[in-house]
Structure formats: structure tokens, C-alpha cells
Design an enzyme around this catalytic site. Structure first.
Site, PDB file in Angstrom:
ATOM      1  CB  ALA B  25      50.435  39.564  50.538  1.00  0.00           C
ATOM      2  CB  CYS B  26      47.399  37.235  46.798  1.00  0.00           C
ATOM      3  SG  CYS B  26      46.454  38.761  46.750  1.00  0.00           S
ATOM      4  N   PRO B  27      49.926  38.344  44.901  1.00  0.00           N
ATOM      5  CG  PRO B  27      50.496  38.852  42.680  1.00  0.00           C
ATOM      6  CD  PRO B  27      50.350  39.472  44.058  1.00  0.00           C
ATOM      7  CG  ASP B  52      47.459  35.756  50.996  1.00  0.00           C
ATOM      8  OD1 ASP B  52      46.385  35.985  51.591  1.00  0.00           O
ATOM      9  OD2 ASP B  52      47.759  36.285  49.915  1.00  0.00           O
TER      10      ASP B  52
END
Lengths: 377, 90
Positions: B25-27, B52
Site C-alpha cells: 500500500a502507499c507509500p 495499489d
């Protein structure tokens, strides 16, 4: 020593001043009776609502009869879009900007499931006027909806060409002014306008819908032209009006004071490594500043700042509890992670911002090193 | 054709370096991209594979903010997004 909290997340929920709290109390003390009945107590309650409506209408530059108290901005979007679309049911399309509020887009999609056309914005968040003009000049547009200012990045739209394009095409224009009223002069040309008292330091639980005398709609709901089915809360209406009057009286002073603080934040944050300030540098709300930071998640940044005593907002997906990143950030091509939104209110001081700007780089470094982020070249 | 451009053209024959950030998932995909980029020669192409959705916006934004070039995106067979950047020359 425990330091006091600094609230920098005032968009759509600003703290209430003592005058507004007093107005709420007065509203309950003097306006408890049902304003719809004929007795003296009810007339008093009705008088408070009428006075509040007049005060708000004056700020919006319209007649009191054009102003309606409604339960929420969501309700206002849903009813206006549904009512206008019903009146113009031969027109299958609704034209919006790519950065309208989710609530507005949802209402439009609900009313015209396959007919919503979104017009793009540039990197600063300004609507592509040419594309918009072309979109509404084509046949079959029931309604256009363009915001006055964006709640996430603060960019103020150039509404004059939008309104004249709508007038030329004979398309009704809904303006979402829920982030700008109380901070900027009200826009002049629209068929329907939505405003949000909680954004200008009024109470939550009420919104404003203003309709121009030319606005035409057909109710798709049982209450007809009654925009506040079930009645209006007298204390909420009164406190909304008092809050708006207070903000209007101090609007230029607030814009000067908060604008200077925002300038300082922009100038300082821009110098941090891997940080980008978003939105138009000039045509913007005076009290909003947003930036995105490489290699951090918005949620960590927000909770670390909260622990340090600073409340900020974020449009990053992980911070907003949504799977999708902010449509606004995506539409302007901004970094969607590590997003921080600072929305000031008049009680924020220069010292608050000094402390915030001292803490921010420390928190940023801390979150970056915890995530194993590389050094920025 | 200048030397600089022919340099880039030659490198296009080499398959891009791949960064597999699927399931992250980000970042994290952007951090993986930046770490990989640090050790590679200027002009190298890098492809980030991500699931993502934020990566679709964040890879081009990363390229802009760091002075690198975003080349483009495509879908992979497995439903991931492949986002390619080219590292700046200097």
C-alpha cells in the site's frame, strides 16, 4: 508542561466563538417553541429564523425569501440536483468539474446514473473553461455544478466565465460555495448556491441553500417547495447567522492575518525536501494550505502531528479511511500520499504556526526513517 | 541525433529494471521505486508493478518531484498496473 492543542483542521468544522455559543443558548432560551404554530411563543421562534435568514441573505447578496435552511450540504445537493433534473427531464446530462465534493458527485450519479460528465482541471485546480463551455453547449445538459473554491487545495474557480457560458447555453448552474462563504466574497451568478455554516464557525447540523428567482425545479419528494421538511432548528439557524455576521465583520482582517500565516507555511514547507505545495498560489482561499510529502503515509503523519498537539487533515487514502486516493489530488496530478491539509480559523496565532513549523520537519523525518525511506537526492 | 538521445535509444533495447510492489500500500511502492533508483545508472528505465491504485498517480508525481521522467503505464495480465519511469540523465 502540557501545551495547548492547536486546531488546524477547520475546514467544514471550525471551532465556535463565544458569540456563537451565546447565540446557540439564546436560540434555545427564546426559540424553543415550534415556529410553525400560531401562538405568541411560536411567532417569537419564527422571528428568530426570519432574522437569521435575512442576515445570511444580506451576505449572499440576495432576498431573504431565496435563502433556505436545510439539514446538510448533502441534502441540498441531492434535492437541488434531483429537482432541477426532474424539471429538465428531457436533458439527460449533468456537467461537473472533476474536483467537486464527493457528496455532489454521488448526488449527480444517483440522479443521472450514466449521464454525469466530468470536466478536468489543470495542475492548480482551475477548471478547463474551454472544455466546460463545449460540454454545456452540447444538447441535453440538465444542469452544471461547479464549486466556488476547493475544500482540499483552496483554489478559487473563475466563476464569471463559467456563469456566462451557462447563461449562453441556458443551463442552470449550481455553485457549491460550502468552503468559501465567510472567507471570500460570495459569488454573484448562479441558479442555486450551497453554503455550510460549520465551515464559517457556525454549528454543525445545518446548511444553506439559496435559489435564484429564475431557478426552476420539480420536486421528486413529497414535501413540495418545503426545503426543510420537519422544520428548521431555531438555535442552529440563529447561531449560523451570528457566526456569519461575525466572520463578515472581520473578513478582511481575518484574510490578512490568516493569509500571512498561510504565506509563511507555504514558504517554509516549500523548502523542505520532497515536499510540494498544492493549489493556486494566488487565486485561493486565504486560510487553506495543502502539501504532499514523499515517502510518508498521510495517516502516520496525521497521527504523529496529533500526538504532538496539532490537528491537521489529509486527502491521502490511508488517512481518510478510503481505498481510493483523493479525487482532487489525483485530478491535479499531485502526489496522493503524505498529504497534509491545514485549514486555519481566526483564533490561530502566529505562535501556533511557529510551533507547527518547528515540529513538522521533525515529524516528517521520524515517519520517513521509520518507513525506511531513502534520502532525498 | 545527439549523443544524449542515442544513449537513451540504446538503453531502450535493455528491458527495464522491475520493481515488484504488488500487494503493497502507499507509500511503500514509491519508497521501493526510490530505493531501486538510487543504485541505477542515469537514463535507466524502471517499471513498478503495483496493485495499489494510488501508485497510478504517485509514480508520475514522484517522477515530476524528483526530476525524473514518467514514460507511461500499462495493465499486466495479473491485473497489476505497470508504471515505467526513466531516470534523469544527470
Amino acid at each position: 508542561m502540557q501545551r495547548s492543542r492547536v486546531f488546524l483542521d477547520a475546514g467544514g468544522s471550525a471551532p465556535l466563538s463565544s458569540r456563537v455559543l451565546d447565540a446557540l443558548q439564546a436560540g434555545f432560551a427564546d426559540g424553543w417553541a415550534d415556529p410553525a404554530r400560531l401562538v405568541t411563543e411560536s411567532r417569537k421562534a419564527r422571528g428568530l429564523i426570519d432574522g437569521s435568514r435575512e442576515a445570511i441573505a444580506e451576505v449572499l447578496g440576495v432576498a431573504a425569501g431565496q435563502v433556505h435552511f436545510v439539514p446538510s450540504i448533502h441534502f441540498a445537493f441531492e434535492r437541488v440536483i434531483a429537482g432541477v433534473a426532474q424539471m429538465r427531464r428531457a436533458q439527460p446530462r449533468i456537467v461537473v468539474s472533476a474536483i467537486e465534493r464527493d457528496a455532489l458527485i454521488h448526488a449527480a450519479n444517483h440522479t443521472r446514473p450514466h449521464g454525469v460528465e466530468s470536466v478536468g482541471v489543470d495542475a492548480a485546480g482551475h477548471l478547463d473553461i474551454e472544455a466546460f463551455t463545449a460540454a454545456i453547449a452540447a444538447d441535453g445538459v440538465a444542469l452544471a455544478a461547479i464549486q466556488h473554491a476547493n475544500q482540499e487545495i483552496g483554489t478559487v474557480q473563475r466563476l464569471d466565465p463559467v456563469a456566462s457560458a451557462c447563461a449562453d447555453a441556458g443551463v442552470p448552474l449550481l455553485v457549491d460555495a460550502s468552503s468559501s462563504i465567510g472567507h471570500r466574497e460570495a459569488p454573484k451568478h448562479w441558479d442555486a448556491l450551497v453554503a455550510h455554516p460549520a465551515d464559517w464557525g457556525g454549528p454543525a447540523g445545518v446548511a444553506i441553500l439559496a435559489l435564484s428567482p429564475q431557478a426552476r425545479w420539480l420536486p421528486t419528494w413529497p414535501e413540495g417547495d418545503d426545503w426543510a421538511p420537519g422544520g428548521v432548528s431555531v438555535p442552529l439557524a440563529l447561531a449560523s447567522a451570528v457566526a456569519l455576521q461575525e466572520r463578515e465583520q472581520d473578513r478582511l482582517a481575518n484574510a490578512g492575518h490568516l493569509g500571512a500565516l498561510v504565506e509563511r507555511i507555504r514558504a517554509t514547507v516549500r523548502r523542505l525536501e520532497g515536499v510540494e505545495v498544492l493549489g493556486d498560489a494566488y487565486e485561493r482561499l486565504p486560510h487553506v494550505v495543502t502539501f504532499s510529502c514523499l515517502y510518508v503515509d498521510g495517516e502516520s503523519l496525521l497521527s504523529e502531528l496529533d500526538r504532538e498537539g496539532f490537528a491537521v487533515g489529509s486527502g491521502s487514502a490511508c488517512a481518510s479511511g478510503s481505498l481510493e486516493p483523493s479525487r482532487v489530488l489525483a485530478s491535479i496530478g499531485a502526489l496522493t500520499h503524505g498529504n497534509v491539509r491545514v485549514v486555519l480559523h481566526p483564533a490561530v496565532t502566529s505562535e501556533d504556526i511557529d510551533r507547527f513549523l518547528a515540529v513538522l520537519p521533525v515529524v516528517l523525518d521520524r515517519v520517513r526513517s521509520r518507513l525506511g525511506a531513502p534520502r532525498i537526492q | 541525433m545527439t549523443d544524449g538521445v542515442s544513449d537513451i535509444d540504446t538503453r531502450d533495447d535493455i528491458p527495464p529494471v522491475e520493481v515488484d510492489a504488488r500487494g503493497k500500500a502507499c507509500p511503500v511502492p514509491i519508497i521501493m521505486l526510490a530505493k531501486a533508483a538510487r543504485d541505477l545508472a542515469p537514463g535507466t528505465r524502471l517499471t513498478v508493478l503495483a496493485t495499489d491504485v494510488a501508485a497510478r498517480y504517485d509514480v508520475p508525481a514522484w517522477a515530476r518531484m524528483t526530476g525524473n521522467h514518467f514514460v507511461g503505464e500499462s495493465e499486466t495480465d495479473g491485473g497489476a498496473i505497470a508504471l515505467t519511469v526513466r531516470l534523469r540523465m544527470a
